[in-house]
Design a protein around this motif. Structure first.
Motif, PDB file in Angstrom:
ATOM      1  N   PHE A 215      43.363  41.845  37.076  1.00 40.14           N
ATOM      2  CA  PHE A 215      42.054  42.264  36.577  1.00 40.14           C
ATOM      3  C   PHE A 215      41.553  43.418  37.451  1.00 40.14           C
ATOM      4  CE2 PHE A 215      42.737  37.871  35.532  1.00 40.14           C
ATOM      5  CZ  PHE A 215      42.227  37.706  34.252  1.00 40.14           C
ATOM      6  N   ASN A 216      41.694  44.630  36.972  1.00 38.42           N
ATOM      7  CA  ASN A 216      41.237  45.791  37.729  1.00 38.42           C
ATOM      8  C   ASN A 216      39.719  45.916  37.642  1.00 38.42           C
ATOM      9  OD1 ASN A 216      43.790  46.810  38.625  1.00 38.42           O
ATOM     10  ND2 ASN A 216      44.194  47.467  36.522  1.00 38.42           N
ATOM     11  N   CYS A 217      39.119  46.270  38.766  1.00 33.82           N
ATOM     12  CA  CYS A 217      37.669  46.431  38.812  1.00 33.82           C
ATOM     13  C   CYS A 217      37.301  47.831  39.317  1.00 33.82           C
ATOM     14  CB  CYS A 217      37.052  45.356  39.700  1.00 33.82           C
ATOM     15  SG  CYS A 217      35.247  45.373  39.739  1.00 33.82           S
ATOM     16  N   ASN A 218      37.681  48.123  40.573  1.00 34.81           N
ATOM     17  CA  ASN A 218      37.462  49.448  41.174  1.00 34.81           C
ATOM     18  C   ASN A 218      36.021  49.936  41.020  1.00 34.81           C
ATOM     19  OD1 ASN A 218      40.154  50.017  42.160  1.00 34.81           O
ATOM     20  ND2 ASN A 218      40.769  50.197  40.008  1.00 34.81           N
ATOM     21  N   ARG A 219      35.091  49.092  41.442  1.00 41.51           N
ATOM     22  CA  ARG A 219      33.686  49.483  41.366  1.00 41.51           C
ATOM     23  C   ARG A 219      32.871  48.670  42.367  1.00 41.51           C
ATOM     24  NH1 ARG A 219      29.843  47.877  36.793  1.00 41.51           N
ATOM     25  NH2 ARG A 219      28.530  47.727  38.655  1.00 41.51           N
ATOM     26  N   TRP A 220      31.661  49.190  42.607  1.00 41.56           N
ATOM     27  CA  TRP A 220      30.712  48.486  43.459  1.00 41.56           C
ATOM     28  C   TRP A 220      30.013  47.380  42.666  1.00 41.56           C
ATOM     29  CZ3 TRP A 220      30.158  48.947  48.602  1.00 41.56           C
ATOM     30  CH2 TRP A 220      30.678  50.092  49.216  1.00 41.56           C
ATOM     31  N   LEU A 221      29.865  46.243  43.318  1.00 43.94           N
ATOM     32  CA  LEU A 221      29.000  45.179  42.811  1.00 43.94           C
ATOM     33  C   LEU A 221      27.823  45.109  43.774  1.00 43.94           C
ATOM     34  CD1 LEU A 221      31.653  42.436  41.893  1.00 43.94           C
ATOM     35  CD2 LEU A 221      30.717  44.244  40.458  1.00 43.94           C
ATOM     36  N   SER A 222      26.775  45.832  43.429  1.00 43.22           N
ATOM     37  CA  SER A 222      25.653  45.990  44.349  1.00 43.22           C
ATOM     38  C   SER A 222      24.399  46.382  43.587  1.00 43.22           C
ATOM     39  CB  SER A 222      25.975  47.062  45.402  1.00 43.22           C
ATOM     40  OG  SER A 222      24.841  47.328  46.199  1.00 43.22           O
TER      41      SER A 222
END
Length: 241
Positions: A215-222
């Motif tokens: 499961f690719n995400c490559n982002r901020w969770l903020s």
């Protein structure tokens, strides 16, 4: 010989039991749970015969269950054999409808427990400045048949403090059969100083180990980055071994 947790049913003569007669004997006992066998003790000061077809055993205050012990034996007590002791295994149980339903529900629950599937979850935190987080991270797995409960990813197999910059953390979970994995929800509660987290990807392998979902995400969770989301839904790229 001692028989712990086994009811003893005793009778003394003279006793004459016809083929159509039934006798009731009340005994005191602690809670024994499900009865598997009984020990029948027959004694008499005079000569007697006792023809026993079967025994029904139940708690005095309950209609069910009724434990049935088939005997089909004639016992003779005399001066040469003043006592007879016989261990009798349970033949079958007569249960009420409510008890049948309770047993069926328990069997279904046990079946569900036996069908638990173990997943290995690898979480990749990105190699960026401030990418790590001390917030509480959770995950939910979605399959084509069901979804899992919410799992808190707190105990990494590699690191005491999970989700640090550039690190990979492995977790193992067990859940009901979900069918084919379709998506996941992963995120955090935003607690702690600088809780923003850069999630690179999540890899999930089932217990059989014959497939891995990436499961690719490559982002901020903020809350402080881009759209401010701290939880996302991710969809897999299936990798076959």
């Amino acid at each position: 010989m001692n028989y712990p947790n086994t009811p003893w049913i005793g009778t003394s003569g003279p006793v004459s039991v016809g083929s159509l007669n039934a006798s009731k004997i009340i005994v005191d006992a602690v809670d024994l749970g499900e009865l598997e066998k009984i020990v029948l003790l027959i004694s008499s000061k005079t000569e007697c015969k006792l023809d026993i077809k079967k025994l029904h055993v139940q708690e005095a205050t309950k209609e069910h269950p009724i434990y049935v012990f088939e005997v089909n034996e004639e016992f003779s007590v005399n001066a040469n054999k003043p006592k007879i002791q016989r261990e009798i295994p349970r033949s079958f149980v007569i249960r009420g409808e409510q008890q049948k339903n309770d047993i069926e529900n328990n069997l279904n629950k046990e079946s569900q427990v036996k069908k638990l599937t173990e997943y290995t979850i690898k979480v990749y935190t990105g190699d960026k400045r401030g990418a790590g987080t001390d917030a509480n991270v959770h995950i939910i797995l979605f399959g084509n048949e069901d979804k899992s409960e919410v799992f808190q990813l707190a105990h990494s197999l590699e690191h005491q403090n999970p989700f640090e910059r550039g690190k990979v953390d492995t977790f193992k979970i067990k859940t009901k059969n979900l069918g084919s994995l379709r998506s996941i929800e992963i995120g955090h509660d935003g607690k702690g100083f600088a809780s923003g987290w850069f999630l690179e990807k999540v890899e999930i392998t089932d217990a059989d180990g014959n497939s891995m979902h990436c499961f690719n995400c490559n982002r901020w969770l903020s809350k402080d980055e881009s759209d401010g989301l701290t939880t996302v839904q991710l969809y897999p790229q299936l990798l076959d071994f």
